[in-house]
Design a protein around this motif. Sequence first.
Motif, mmCIF file in Angstrom:
data_model
loop_
_atom_site.group_PDB
_atom_site.id
_atom_site.type_symbol
_atom_site.label_atom_id
_atom_site.label_comp_id
_atom_site.label_asym_id
_atom_site.label_seq_id
_atom_site.Cartn_x
_atom_site.Cartn_y
_atom_site.Cartn_z
ATOM 1 N N ARG A 132 -19.489 -22.248 -0.476
ATOM 2 C CA ARG A 132 -18.128 -22.471 -0.991
ATOM 3 C C ARG A 132 -17.062 -21.705 -0.200
ATOM 4 N NH1 ARG A 132 -20.832 -23.342 -5.881
ATOM 5 N NH2 ARG A 132 -21.019 -21.135 -6.386
ATOM 6 N N ALA A 133 -17.474 -21.050 0.895
ATOM 7 C CA ALA A 133 -16.508 -20.252 1.660
ATOM 8 C C ALA A 133 -15.684 -21.148 2.590
ATOM 9 C CB ALA A 133 -17.244 -19.191 2.468
ATOM 10 N N HIS A 134 -14.461 -20.722 2.846
ATOM 11 C CA HIS A 134 -13.625 -21.425 3.830
ATOM 12 C C HIS A 134 -13.389 -20.525 5.033
ATOM 13 C CE1 HIS A 134 -13.008 -24.612 0.995
ATOM 14 N NE2 HIS A 134 -12.660 -23.722 0.079
ATOM 15 N N GLY A 135 -12.956 -19.295 4.752
ATOM 16 C CA GLY A 135 -12.700 -18.348 5.837
ATOM 17 C C GLY A 135 -13.724 -17.218 5.791
ATOM 18 N N VAL A 136 -14.448 -17.036 6.894
ATOM 19 C CA VAL A 136 -15.483 -15.997 6.940
ATOM 20 C C VAL A 136 -15.092 -14.990 8.019
ATOM 21 C CG1 VAL A 136 -17.934 -15.515 7.343
ATOM 22 C CG2 VAL A 136 -17.236 -17.667 6.280
ATOM 23 N N LEU A 137 -15.067 -13.721 7.636
ATOM 24 C CA LEU A 137 -14.737 -12.665 8.607
ATOM 25 C C LEU A 137 -16.019 -12.043 9.137
ATOM 26 C CD1 LEU A 137 -12.460 -10.663 9.763
ATOM 27 C CD2 LEU A 137 -13.101 -9.188 7.856
ATOM 28 N N THR A 138 -16.076 -11.806 10.454
ATOM 29 C CA THR A 138 -17.205 -11.052 11.004
ATOM 30 C C THR A 138 -16.686 -10.003 11.976
ATOM 31 O OG1 THR A 138 -19.428 -11.193 11.941
ATOM 32 C CG2 THR A 138 -17.771 -12.630 12.927
ATOM 33 N N HIS A 139 -17.482 -8.968 12.164
ATOM 34 C CA HIS A 139 -17.068 -7.827 12.981
ATOM 35 C C HIS A 139 -18.092 -7.611 14.087
ATOM 36 C CE1 HIS A 139 -14.714 -4.204 13.623
ATOM 37 N NE2 HIS A 139 -15.804 -3.459 13.655
ATOM 38 N N CYS A 140 -17.625 -7.243 15.267
ATOM 39 C CA CYS A 140 -18.493 -7.011 16.425
ATOM 40 C C CYS A 140 -19.170 -8.324 16.833
ATOM 41 C CB CYS A 140 -19.519 -5.916 16.117
ATOM 42 S SG CYS A 140 -20.348 -5.287 17.605
ATOM 43 N N ASN A 141 -20.311 -8.243 17.486
ATOM 44 C CA ASN A 141 -21.101 -9.446 17.775
ATOM 45 C C ASN A 141 -22.465 -9.262 17.163
ATOM 46 O OD1 ASN A 141 -23.396 -10.547 19.858
ATOM 47 N ND2 ASN A 141 -21.825 -12.052 19.420
ATOM 48 N N ALA A 142 -22.737 -10.076 16.158
ATOM 49 C CA ALA A 142 -24.063 -10.103 15.551
ATOM 50 C C ALA A 142 -24.597 -11.522 15.690
ATOM 51 C CB ALA A 142 -23.997 -9.656 14.097
ATOM 52 N N GLY A 143 -24.459 -12.035 16.917
ATOM 53 C CA GLY A 143 -24.903 -13.386 17.228
ATOM 54 C C GLY A 143 -26.173 -13.374 18.049
ATOM 55 N N ALA A 144 -26.427 -14.496 18.724
ATOM 56 C CA ALA A 144 -27.635 -14.612 19.536
ATOM 57 C C ALA A 144 -27.683 -13.537 20.623
ATOM 58 C CB ALA A 144 -27.686 -16.002 20.172
ATOM 59 N N LEU A 145 -26.528 -13.193 21.156
ATOM 60 C CA LEU A 145 -26.513 -12.180 22.215
ATOM 61 C C LEU A 145 -27.045 -10.838 21.713
ATOM 62 C CD1 LEU A 145 -23.029 -13.011 23.750
ATOM 63 C CD2 LEU A 145 -25.251 -13.307 24.884
ATOM 64 N N ALA A 146 -26.844 -10.578 20.431
ATOM 65 C CA ALA A 146 -27.249 -9.292 19.859
ATOM 66 C C ALA A 146 -28.677 -9.304 19.347
ATOM 67 C CB ALA A 146 -26.295 -8.921 18.724
ATOM 68 N N THR A 147 -29.305 -10.487 19.345
ATOM 69 C CA THR A 147 -30.608 -10.579 18.672
ATOM 70 C C THR A 147 -31.651 -11.363 19.460
ATOM 71 O OG1 THR A 147 -30.045 -12.649 17.605
ATOM 72 C CG2 THR A 147 -29.464 -10.658 16.404
ATOM 73 N N VAL A 148 -31.311 -11.823 20.655
ATOM 74 C CA VAL A 148 -32.121 -12.726 21.489
ATOM 75 C C VAL A 148 -31.775 -14.189 21.195
ATOM 76 C CG1 VAL A 148 -34.400 -13.451 22.299
ATOM 77 C CG2 VAL A 148 -34.009 -11.057 21.644
ATOM 78 N N GLU A 149 -31.929 -14.651 19.943
ATOM 79 C CA GLU A 149 -31.517 -16.007 19.576
ATOM 80 C C GLU A 149 -30.980 -15.976 18.138
ATOM 81 O OE1 GLU A 149 -34.496 -19.091 20.242
ATOM 82 O OE2 GLU A 149 -35.223 -17.994 21.988
ATOM 83 N N TRP A 150 -30.183 -16.929 17.766
ATOM 84 C CA TRP A 150 -29.679 -17.141 16.409
ATOM 85 C C TRP A 150 -28.638 -16.133 15.939
ATOM 86 C CZ3 TRP A 150 -30.442 -21.637 14.148
ATOM 87 C CH2 TRP A 150 -31.542 -22.394 14.567
ATOM 88 N N GLY A 151 -28.971 -14.853 15.982
ATOM 89 C CA GLY A 151 -28.071 -13.846 15.425
ATOM 90 C C GLY A 151 -28.489 -13.422 14.038
ATOM 91 N N THR A 152 -27.748 -12.443 13.513
ATOM 92 C CA THR A 152 -27.940 -12.050 12.110
ATOM 93 C C THR A 152 -26.743 -12.571 11.312
ATOM 94 O OG1 THR A 152 -26.991 -9.875 12.598
ATOM 95 C CG2 THR A 152 -29.392 -10.056 12.592
ATOM 96 N N ALA A 153 -25.572 -11.937 11.482
ATOM 97 C CA ALA A 153 -24.386 -12.436 10.763
ATOM 98 C C ALA A 153 -24.049 -13.868 11.177
ATOM 99 C CB ALA A 153 -23.202 -11.516 11.028
ATOM 100 N N LEU A 154 -24.224 -14.192 12.448
ATOM 101 C CA LEU A 154 -23.853 -15.546 12.890
ATOM 102 C C LEU A 154 -24.894 -16.598 12.524
ATOM 103 C CD1 LEU A 154 -22.001 -15.417 16.338
ATOM 104 C CD2 LEU A 154 -21.129 -15.110 14.029
ATOM 105 N N ALA A 155 -26.108 -16.185 12.188
ATOM 106 C CA ALA A 155 -27.135 -17.192 11.885
ATOM 107 C C ALA A 155 -26.773 -18.022 10.643
ATOM 108 C CB ALA A 155 -28.505 -16.535 11.739
ATOM 109 N N PRO A 156 -26.385 -17.397 9.507
ATOM 110 C CA PRO A 156 -25.970 -18.225 8.360
ATOM 111 C C PRO A 156 -24.743 -19.075 8.666
ATOM 112 C CG PRO A 156 -26.340 -15.943 7.684
ATOM 113 C CD PRO A 156 -26.391 -15.959 9.176
ATOM 114 N N ILE A 157 -23.837 -18.540 9.482
ATOM 115 C CA ILE A 157 -22.636 -19.313 9.847
ATOM 116 C C ILE A 157 -23.056 -20.540 10.652
ATOM 117 C CG2 ILE A 157 -20.563 -19.240 11.312
ATOM 118 C CD1 ILE A 157 -20.218 -16.275 10.392
ATOM 119 N N ARG A 158 -23.974 -20.329 11.625
ATOM 120 C CA ARG A 158 -24.467 -21.455 12.440
ATOM 121 C C ARG A 158 -25.128 -22.524 11.575
ATOM 122 N NH1 ARG A 158 -25.719 -17.729 16.948
ATOM 123 N NH2 ARG A 158 -24.551 -18.720 18.600
#
Length: 330
Positions: A132-158
């Motif tokens: 139900r979210a419209h605007g999601v804020l994230t800080h730093c990079n917790a994406g695939a670059l930070a985890t090898v693939e997928w990310g942590t914070a960015l994985a649910p967003i993806r």
Amino acid sequence: MPVRALWWERGALALLDQRELPGRTVVRRLRTAEAVAQAIRTLAVRGAPAIGVAAAYGMALAARRGGSSPDRATKLLGSTRPTAVDLFVGIDAVRSAWAAGEDPLEAAHAYRERVVEACHRIGTVGAPLLRRAHGVLTHCNAGALATVEWGTALAPIRVAHERGAKLFVFVDETRPLLQGSRLTAWELARERIPHAVIADNAAGHYLRSGEVDAVVVGADRIARNGDFANKIGTYEKAVVARENGVPFYVAAPWTTFDARRASGRAIPVEERGPEEVLELGGRRLAPPSSRARNPAFDVTPARYVTAFVTPDGVLRPPELASRLARRPLG
Ligand code: MRU
């Protein structure tokens, strides 16, 4: 093509040099544990899960080259960055295989797979929270670059985006090294996920206006009571989110949970060089006589966390200690 931060290629650890992004895509091929340690220290590879995997391959490189020992390689790689516990989990995963006479490279591959799989599961577990979210804020990079693939914070967003959610991502630029504007925005742009980079000090404005209705961040180390370390600036976002009734989620694989630390007070915080604050792109910003302080992380108390998004489900902070007692590390 999905982003991959690092991979094994013909006897070397290949990694995307994150210092060069988004301007240039440069692949470095590292053949020694020393080179891996240097890449971690200088943030060519960064983000807690990714440095754990890089260190695992660093151990494997030390074992393959000969002339080193599990202890010596552990000391070298373990002295690079103190906050992200994944670094030590990655080192230990290969060290124990090496000490037991098993193939260290196979152990590094297995560790990498474990991290990638965990992050994939975080995406599936976390996506419904953003339904139900419209605007999601994230800080730093917790994406695939930070985890090898997928990310942590960015994985649910993806995953939410793939499922058709109409999410708009507010990307904190993340001074001093700009992991948000350089790296998170690069990942989101590649996948055409709508986003805007905002100055770090604009986050409170959007949390208060209602344009941001969920915050998702990663972590570098989560203590038994749920206090957690993440990129400097996370704490103030968590406080402002609570003040405005916005849910604040922390997404992390089990390798980031440190059952041995009772609370955030026991988490070591890395202090980096003053030039990262005093300069931007090699240009001095502050007067020549000014000094700087540069903590790379801050610790957010568990009471500001709505829930942890783990590979095995969503956990509220009070549930964490008993969960970790059943599953100490990894
Ligand atoms: O100094 P960095 O860039 O390594 O800091 C990284 C972070 O703080 C990330 O948010 C954290 O490692 C989570 S990564 C999935």
